[in-house]
Design a protein around this motif. Structure first.
Motif, PDB file in Angstrom:
ATOM      1  N   ASN A 155     -30.878 -54.601  -6.057  1.00  0.00           N
ATOM      2  CA  ASN A 155     -30.289 -53.298  -6.096  1.00  0.00           C
ATOM      3  C   ASN A 155     -28.797 -53.383  -5.829  1.00  0.00           C
ATOM      4  N   ASP A 159     -26.771 -51.206  -8.506  1.00  0.00           N
ATOM      5  CA  ASP A 159     -26.029 -49.771  -7.987  1.00  0.00           C
ATOM      6  C   ASP A 159     -24.777 -49.970  -8.227  1.00  0.00           C
ATOM      7  N   THR A 160     -23.843 -48.617  -8.207  1.00  0.00           N
ATOM      8  CA  THR A 160     -22.430 -48.781  -8.384  1.00  0.00           C
ATOM      9  C   THR A 160     -21.938 -49.147  -6.867  1.00  0.00           C
TER      10      THR A 160
END
Length: 200
Positions: A155, A159-160
């Motif tokens: 993740n 994710d940003t």
């Protein structure tokens, strides 16, 4: 908001063998490759071949054994489309001339297509040969796409990333993340593939 880019190279079994330095901004792939070239030359034997997509066109200047799909200015489809449009135009013009009317004007689209197919000339054998070569390269290149898919299962990569500190701090953090995830991916990813299946 700004983008960061990093060069990742894997072997034919999908094992990550190189993670480059993170670069800030929208860097062209070949620019990352140029910066990495001295390190790649030190890491790999001279007979090691690196495959890249069209974004790495010209990479041979930095690492000799680089193969990329050939970018054709005129494809077989272009020639077929041009031939079809010209036949239709000539048929229509012959009909108009018999009626005492002027021939139709050449459209801008047809002029552009004519220039495109005239640039290299029509060579069906070459076009089909290059298409086959590109398809074989794509067959191997899908491995790195699968590797990216495996990496982004973590993740923290999918994710940003929130910006913390200045650009140099974020670049270092980004590079550390990709290096760590590359190591973890190599630990947990299966490399049980048949080499013969991926021969170019």
């Amino acid at each position: 908001m700004y983008s960061l880019a990093v060069l990742v190279i894997c072997d034919i079994r999908g094992k990550i063998v190189y993670v480059g330095k993170t670069e800030g901004g929208a860097q062209p792939d070949v620019s990352l490759y140029k910066d990495a070239a001295p390190r790649l030359q030190a890491l790999f034997d001279e007979d090691i071949v690196i495959l890249g997509d069209k974004g790495f066109k010209g990479g041979q200047k930095y690492y000799t054994n680089t193969i990329t799909p050939k970018i054709k200015s005129a494809s077989l489809i272009d020639h077929m489309e041009y031939t079809d449009k010209m036949i239709r135009k000539r048929t229509l013009d012959e009909h108009r001339l018999r009626q005492g009317k002027e021939a139709t004007k050449v459209s801008k689209k047809l002029k552009a297509l004519e220039a495109k197919v005239t640039k290299e000339g029509f060579d069906a054998e070459r076009i089909l040969r290059e298409k086959d070569e590109s398809n074989r390269i794509k067959k191997v290149r899908i491995i790195i796409e699968n590797v990216f898919g495996e990496m982004k299962k973590w993740n923290i990569l999918s994710d940003t990333i929130r910006s913390l500190g200045d650009l140099s701090d974020n670049i270092q953090r980004h590079n550390a993340l990709w290096t760590i995830i590359a190591y973890l991916t190599n630990m947990f990813h299966s490399f049980g593939r048949d080499d013969d299946f991926f021969k170019v």
